[in-house]
Design an enzyme around this catalytic site. Structure first.
Site: not given
Length: 931
Positions: A321, A867
């Site tokens: 990510c 994230h």
């Protein structure tokens, strides 16, 4: 060395197999032997880093006097069992003997690696686990370098004739030939009768035919699928579907490995040891359209979106990510979109030794074209990641990384691949020689452009002015340097809150704790100055800063020492003393518990209590009466309110103690006294039976006690250390609670809630970045006039602003024992970011430096996991979208500002290269890829 047998011991904690010194010597010797004789196939074992640090403190490999600002005092206690539970994933298979590791582990922060023999000894002494081993792999036979695959590639093996799935593990450095051998042995089939296909996302792709390339070069990713295809008219020798579903246990999993450092040094987050480089094969020829059809994609289910470009997501290949968010931000940068949608191959520089021979630029360009193709929602950036990993091993593997670090490398790599300068000229830098800033800045920029000329320089690079001033000769040095992005500290990361307890050196006030705010990169003199203002220090007074540890003075802090040497868990005190006290005799008073049931032979077992008191007396006031009078005066404020003593000697001592207010220092440092006298105190008042408390002479560790001489104690210029006995009698008269329980410098989490709620704006971050500040002691500047390194002051100014302004908010801070992330909300403008007051030089077109936001990279969560996602604006539509890996959704402009914002991307308003709403971006050539 002979190690005593541990047999017969009930508990390892109660009966040690070795002393701490023996453990240290044995582990160091075994580690040295393993490093000197390392070979392919050796084993290394993962050990929890926190446990490893505690063990090193216990055996003395880490000491408080190692001159390391991050070190803690040596731990006297023996660590417990080895606890590796935090290294193991909770979803580990119970079938396999080897546990699965957490995917976000970092060497030197979460774990360290030790040789097999060291692990055996540690496990013999401390037990615990689980046992996690890895194998050493030869990286380069010629240079005899080694790597360790901490995270071997995990693949899902399918049979085309059945639905069974097996999990196999193999090193990413293994050849495809080794993969075939492994699969053939599992299925009991000859290699000539089968083929292995890339089965990514359950779709048959190309066959793996190049047996000499590595499995990573074959673009096999973590947790992806491969499928075995039997050649026609051949029979299976084994049927997958008839086998038991033993997944992980099917592979003879030999442990793989990582580092060789006794102290667990820093490591890349790629699953390899930091000592080892990458050895990717270089036999792939350069091909601009290499494996163009292999990055799978799917179409929009809603046909109405087929004509919309730039709304494709990116598959998460395993903790990628960080890469996906950086890619989405760049592929939505209008100048880059224009550039890579045109024919950019004429600018590829295949001769630049600093570049990647154009392969990185080509891989990025092809990925951008796919993302801007109509009707595509999700693209797997496997080819791009393979190129990136090949030339930047720190980004190989499947650990989480910093998106800003990848962005910096990617921009620099694209620049070198697209550098229009084929031969960089040598240019000798010239001194300013008092020339105007405009002339010098233009000269430096022209020199830079003569060696660096690319689309990245044109759009992303600016120029700042750096001014250094020598603190001694005031020599001024001015330089102009390019920048690609601005790394702005958050105001809360520039300053530091510190707790300090102030004690009176004359006994006229009780101890008082203060909390002050200082610059993190300042010196102790700055802390003393702020503390002096807060406690209203008189002009005739000064503060002596000290650290208290174990109820003793651990050290005195020099005003020139950097503040970052003071740790949050330290306990700081400051003593108010007269100006010039360094020329007087310093007196330290320690406090010891006296128990009537403890014999004098057990003197060293009596513990210290409270905080040390410090004062100073004239060099010739060292008689017993002077010392007792001084201590009595210091304790006057600690007398309990209800105590009325009839002890006349105490009253005499309190009333005739030497007043520091009467000490006058002459120019030569000598002292004379005005109305200071204790010579007339009745000597009988200090007879043992009449003393209000008991004092002894001692050393800095309070390990001895000697009687105080009646006539003279101590030498001029030295320190007298006293030990005061505290029995029930002293506790009844004095209240020690005021000098007990000192606060630590800063308690983590104490202000964390406030920090999360605190809001700052982008301009305050810019002000902190451009503020005049002293250089750190490790970044000294060589003054050409003084002919030595000096801790100069540094001032940055923005001179030339780029068309694309990338702003990095420094939310992360690292230390050896703690990682921290600031969730401070930064209020940043989306429209009309006016940089006029920061730009020292106007642009050539005369346009004001006003910027519009077009992309944001966000980081959610803490340091261990977290994230990344990105917000990006489609300029053509004037609408914002949220790119969360493969998921793309519309988002309102009012939702862009969050406390998770990590990187901000601005473009200058009115720049010719930026596509306006009325200028539709040319995506026709991208659509042709669909054919």
């Amino acid at each position: 060395m002979t190690i005593p047998s541990a047999e017969g011991f009930l508990q390892a904690a109660s009966c040690l197999p070795c002393t701490a010194e023996e453990e240290r010597e044995l582990v160091v010797a075994l580690t040295r032997e393993a490093e000197e004789n390392v070979k392919d196939g050796d084993l290394r074992y993962l050990v929890s880093y926190s446990w490893w640090i505690n063990w090193q403190r216990y055996v003395g490999l880490i000491r408080a006097d190692d001159n390391d600002a991050e070190m803690l005092p040596q731990s006297p206690s023996r660590p417990g069992e080895i606890d590796n539970s935090k290294l193991v994933s909770e979803e580990s298979s119970s079938v396999d003997n080897e546990p699965d590791l957490q995917r976000t582990l970092r060497e030197g922060e979460d774990y360290t690696l030790v040789p097999q023999e060291v692990w055996r000894k540690l496990h013999e002494w401390y037990k615990g686990g689980p046992e996690i081993s890895r194998k050493v792999i030869c990286n380069s036979p010629t240079s005899k370098s080694y790597i360790v695959d901490v995270y071997p590639l995990r693949l899902k093996l399918f049979d085309e004739r059945g639905s069974s799935e097996r999990i196999i593990r193999i090193s990413r450095k293994a050849k495809v030939r080794e993969l075939y051998s492994l699969v053939c042995s599992l299925m009991n089939v000859e290699q000539s009768k089968m083929s292995i296909l890339d089965y990514y996302q359950m779709t048959k792709r190309q066959k793996l035919t190049n047996l000499n390339e590595t499995v990573e070069e074959a673009q096999l990713m973590m947790d992806q699928e491969i499928i075995v295809e039997m050649k026609p008219d051949d029979d299976w020798c084994s049927d997958l579907s008839t086998r038991s579903n033993n997944e992980l246990a099917l592979i003879p999993l030999e442990p793989s490995t990582s580092a060789f450092s006794i102290a667990g040094g820093p490591a890349f987050s790629n699953g390899f040891s930091p000592r080892f480089g990458s050895s990717f094969s270089q036999d792939n020829s350069f091909n601009p359209l290499l494996r163009d059809t292999e990055d799978g994609y799917s179409s929009f289910s809603n046909g109405s979106k087929d004509d919309i470009h730039g709304l494709s997501g990116l598959h998460n290949l395993g903790n990628t990510c960080f890469m996906n968010s950086a890619i989405q931000s760049l592929v939505h940068t209008p100048p880059l979109v224009e550039y890579f949608l045109q024919d950019y191959t004429r600018e590829i520089n295949t001769e630049n030794p600093l570049g990647l021979q154009g392969e990185l630029a080509t891989a990025f360009g092809e990925l951008l074209r796919k993302l801007w193709s109509a009707g595509r929602t999700s693209v797997a950036p496997r080819a791009f990641k393979t190129k990136l990993s090949r030339f930047a091993p720190q980004f190989s593997g499947y650990n989480q990384h910093d998106s800003q670090e990848l962005l910096a490398f990617l921009l620099d790599g694209l620049h070198e691949d697209l550098n229009r300068v084929k031969k960089k000229p040598y240019i000798e830098a010239k001194d300013a020689d008092g020339r105007p800033d405009e002339e010098l800045a233009e000269e430096c920029w022209n020199y830079h452009k003569a060696r660096n000329d690319s689309i990245i320089v044109d759009k992303f690079q600016g120029q700042y002015k750096s001014t250094l001033v020598c603190p001694h000769c005031h020599k001024i040095s001015v330089t102009f340097d390019p920048f690609m992005y601005l790394s702005l500290p958050l105001p809360s990361t520039v300053t530091r809150m510190m707790n300090v307890t102030v004690f009176s050196g004359t006994g006229d006030a009780l101890p008082m704790p203060y909390t002050v705010k200082v610059q993190k990169n300042g010196v102790c003199g700055d802390l003393i100055k702020s503390l002096s203002d807060m406690c209203c220090l008189q002009s005739s007074e000064t503060l002596l800063l000290a650290e208290v540890y174990d109820h003793r003075i651990y050290r005195y802090w020099n005003p020139s020492e950097p503040i970052f040497n003071i740790k949050d868990e330290d306990k700081l005190v400051a003593y108010r003393l007269p100006v010039g006290s360094e020329n007087l005799l310093r007196v330290e008073i320690l406090h010891r518990v006296v128990d009537s049931n403890t014999s004098e032979s057990l003197f060293n077992l009596r513990k210290l209590i409270g905080s040390p008191l410090v004062t100073c007396i004239p060099n010739d006031f060292t008689r017993k009466t002077d010392i007792y009078a001084t201590v009595s005066a210091l304790l006057a404020r600690f007398v309990r309110a209800k105590v009325h003593t009839s002890d006349e000697s105490a009253a005499k001592l309190n009333g005739n103690g030497p007043s520091l207010d009467g000490i006058v220092l002459t120019d030569n440092g000598a002292s004379c006294e005005e109305d200071v006298s204790t010579s007339h105190v009745d000597e009988e008042a200090v007879e043992e039976e009449h003393l209000p408390f008991q004092l002894w002479l001692t050393d800095d560790k309070a390990s001895r006690r000697d009687p105080i001489d009646v006539d003279s104690n101590g030498a001029p210029g030295s320190t007298i250390r006293l030990l005061m006995d505290w029995s029930d009698k002293e506790h009844e008269v004095y209240d020690i609670k005021y000098m007990d329980e000192l606060p630590v410098v800063f308690r983590p989490g104490f202000m964390s809630k406030k920090n999360r709620q605190e809001a700052v704006n982008l301009f305050s971050c810019l002000d902190a970045f451009l503020k005049d500040e002293p250089l750190g002691p490790d970044d000294m500047w060589y003054c050409p006039r003084c002919k030595e390194h000096k801790q100069a002051s540094k001032k940055l100014d923005l001179w030339r602003l780029p068309e694309i302004l990338v702003v990095h908010l420094k939310r992360f801070s690292y230390s050896r024992f703690m990682k921290n992330k600031l969730d401070t909300f930064v209020n940043f403008p989306i429209h009309d970011l006016d940089m006029s007051r920061y730009a020292k030089h106007s642009s050539s077109d005369g346009q004001p430096p006003i910027y519009e936001l077009y992309a944001v990279i966000n980081h959610y969560g803490g340091m261990g996991g977290g994230h990344y996602s990105a917000y990006a604006k489609l300029v053509e539509e004037d609408s914002w979208y949220h790119f969360d890996d493969s998921h793309v959704s519309s988002v309102g402009e009012e939702e862009i500002r969050t406390s998770s914002a990590y990187l901000l991307f601005y473009r200058r308003v009115g720049s010719n290269s930026c596509t306006s709403k009325n200028d539709k971006m040319d995506t026709d050539m991208v659509d042709s890829l669909d054919a």
